[in-house]
Write a protein that holds these residues in place. Structure first.
Motif, PDB file in Angstrom:
ATOM      1  N   GLU A 166      46.303  32.838  33.607  1.00  0.00           N
ATOM      2  CA  GLU A 166      45.496  33.738  34.418  1.00  0.00           C
ATOM      3  C   GLU A 166      44.008  33.428  34.235  1.00  0.00           C
ATOM      4  O   GLU A 166      43.531  33.229  33.113  1.00  0.00           O
ATOM      5  CB  GLU A 166      45.778  35.182  34.023  1.00  0.00           C
ATOM      6  CG  GLU A 166      45.200  36.217  34.963  1.00  0.00           C
ATOM      7  CD  GLU A 166      45.873  37.559  34.759  1.00  0.00           C
ATOM      8  OE1 GLU A 166      46.607  38.004  35.668  1.00  0.00           O
ATOM      9  OE2 GLU A 166      45.690  38.169  33.690  1.00  0.00           O
ATOM     10  N   TRP A 180      35.886  41.088  35.444  1.00  0.00           N
ATOM     11  CA  TRP A 180      36.143  40.783  36.849  1.00  0.00           C
ATOM     12  C   TRP A 180      35.111  41.445  37.767  1.00  0.00           C
ATOM     13  O   TRP A 180      34.780  40.903  38.832  1.00  0.00           O
ATOM     14  CB  TRP A 180      37.552  41.203  37.230  1.00  0.00           C
ATOM     15  CG  TRP A 180      38.567  40.128  36.974  1.00  0.00           C
ATOM     16  CD1 TRP A 180      39.381  40.000  35.889  1.00  0.00           C
ATOM     17  CD2 TRP A 180      38.868  39.022  37.833  1.00  0.00           C
ATOM     18  NE1 TRP A 180      40.172  38.878  36.013  1.00  0.00           N
ATOM     19  CE2 TRP A 180      39.882  38.259  37.196  1.00  0.00           C
ATOM     20  CE3 TRP A 180      38.394  38.608  39.066  1.00  0.00           C
ATOM     21  CZ2 TRP A 180      40.416  37.108  37.772  1.00  0.00           C
ATOM     22  CZ3 TRP A 180      38.914  37.460  39.643  1.00  0.00           C
ATOM     23  CH2 TRP A 180      39.916  36.721  38.988  1.00  0.00           C
ATOM     24  N   ALA A 187      44.679  41.219  37.858  1.00  0.00           N
ATOM     25  CA  ALA A 187      44.483  40.853  36.452  1.00  0.00           C
ATOM     26  C   ALA A 187      44.291  42.046  35.515  1.00  0.00           C
ATOM     27  O   ALA A 187      44.924  42.092  34.446  1.00  0.00           O
ATOM     28  CB  ALA A 187      43.317  39.874  36.330  1.00  0.00           C
ATOM     29  N   SER A 212      42.973  37.529  43.211  1.00  0.00           N
ATOM     30  CA  SER A 212      42.591  37.070  41.876  1.00  0.00           C
ATOM     31  C   SER A 212      43.464  35.941  41.341  1.00  0.00           C
ATOM     32  O   SER A 212      42.980  35.066  40.612  1.00  0.00           O
ATOM     33  CB  SER A 212      42.627  38.250  40.893  1.00  0.00           C
ATOM     34  OG  SER A 212      43.938  38.781  40.779  1.00  0.00           O
ATOM     35  N   SER A 213      44.740  35.922  41.677  1.00  0.00           N
ATOM     36  CA  SER A 213      45.661  34.937  41.112  1.00  0.00           C
ATOM     37  C   SER A 213      45.427  33.519  41.631  1.00  0.00           C
ATOM     38  O   SER A 213      46.049  32.572  41.133  1.00  0.00           O
ATOM     39  CB  SER A 213      47.108  35.343  41.384  1.00  0.00           C
ATOM     40  OG  SER A 213      47.410  36.552  40.712  1.00  0.00           O
TER      41      SER A 213
END
Length: 373
Positions: free
Chosen positions: A144, A199, A177, A116-117
């Motif tokens: 983020e 997400w 996240a 995710s990052s």
């Protein structure tokens, strides 16, 4: 014309994702049909050896060992010497490039596990939210990816179309996240669940089957105390109650969008495989599963026993990892544990640290997993 083009892109992407899903379902059906103990199996039957092509179909590339190659946000933290060396050797990429990078670097691998990052266009801050990370007396500001913004949704559509055009599928999102799933502050926990839902929508856009969410709580899980005589751990129960409720809510939402949430042994509550099993059993949903990691354990005995304990709860992905924090990690033994437990999913090549750079480490893991399959 622009609308017709967008409809054609979405239709093509949908066809790709459906075809990939049918293939996975067919593989699962075949596996069930030949499982020992079923009518079609017998004691003398020996499963045929997998071809290299069939083995590669069980492998997923992983962005974590390639993270040093990713383009950084302008004005962000200074680039490390390791990142500079890797970019000199392999080139700089973004998430939009990773499907092609996968095809070029690991020919025959057509599945991906995305962290995710590394999501988003780092030159467009409209798709990012400013956050503050704090641990003890240390803190830092970072940006983020926020999948609920209009620019982020447009970017996700573009990524999904790019992946589909290359015939490479995102099967899992390793997500850091969503936070605070076990937090005593109810507003923080609710906010974390909402982030997870955004997400899950993003993961569905990409066609992912599963998405990891961390359990939250203290980095080291509470231990039992002897204040009342015999050891008793009332403290961990408080966190578990909240964590179980959070994962029930996420699993319910995941079922609506077709993406299961997973728990990885990723520190805190999830460092203990028995705690992971408790959470999964209490949630009791096909949309809440395990996605074990070969090395994220607190002691050596968990390396193999902990992994074996989670096999029945794992259906989509496992992190095949090498990490030199342990004197020895027998990757092939880990793969055999998964296979003997009936696992039919993907092995993501998540090299952590050791004598190689990230890509070399992933290559080593590919060789070991292939040898054990």
């Amino acid at each position: 014309m622009a609308e017709d083009s967008r409809n054609q892109q979405e239709s093509g992407r949908s066809d790709f994702i459906k075809a990939a899903g049918v293939g996975l379902a067919a593989a699962g059906a075949l596996a069930c049909a030949t499982e020992p103990g079923t009518d079609s199996a017998n004691d003398s039957a020996v499963a045929p050896a997998l071809t290299d092509e069939e083995k590669l179909a069980r492998i997923a590339s992983n962005t974590w060992p390639a993270r040093r190659l990713f383009k950084q946000r302008p004005g962000g933290r200074p680039e490390s010497d390791e990142a500079k060396a890797m970019k000199e050797k392999y080139g700089e990429i973004t998430m939009m490039d990773f499907a092609q990078f996968t095809k070029d670097t690991w020919p025959g691998v057509t599945h991906m596990d995305l962290w995710s990052s590394l999501f988003g266009d780092v030159t467009d801050l409209s798709m990012f939210e400013e956050k503050t990370w704090t641990r003890g007396e240390r803190s830092r500001t970072f940006y983020e990816f926020d999948p609920s913004t209009a620019s982020a949704k447009k970017w996700l559509d573009a990524l999904a179309n790019k992946n589909a055009s290359l015939g490479v599928e995102c099967v899992h999102v390793s997500n850091n996240a969503p936070r605070n799933m076990s937090d005593f502050d109810e507003e923080k926990r609710k906010a974390g669940i909402q982030v997870a839902k955004h997400w899950l929508d993003a993961s569905a856009t990409l066609g992912a089957k599963t998405m990891r969410v961390n359990t939250g709580g203290p980095r080291v899980a509470p231990c039992a105390s002897t204040e009342t005589g015999y050891p008793k751990n009332d403290e961990i129960v408080k966190y578990l109650d909240l964590c179980i409720d959070s994962f029930k809510q996420m699993a319910e939402y995941g079922e609506k969008v077709g993406v299961a949430v997973t728990i990885e042994n990723h520190w805190g509550l999830s460092a203990d495989p028995m705690v992971i099993r408790i959470i999964l059993d209490e949630v009791n949903s096909p949309f809440c599963k395990a996605s074990p990691d070969f090395c994220n354990w607190e002691h050596e005995y968990h390396l193999y026993h902990g992994l074996k304990a989670l096999v029945p709860y794992c259906t989509t992905i496992v992190h095949a990892k090498y990490w030199d924090r342990w004197d020895e990690v027998d990757v092939q033994r880990c793969v055999r544990i998964m296979e003997e437990g009936g696992f039919k999913g993907f092995y993501a090549l998540e090299y952590e640290h050791g004598p190689w750079d990230g890509i070399e480490g992933a290559n080593y893991l590919l060789k070991e997993v292939m040898a054990a399959l």
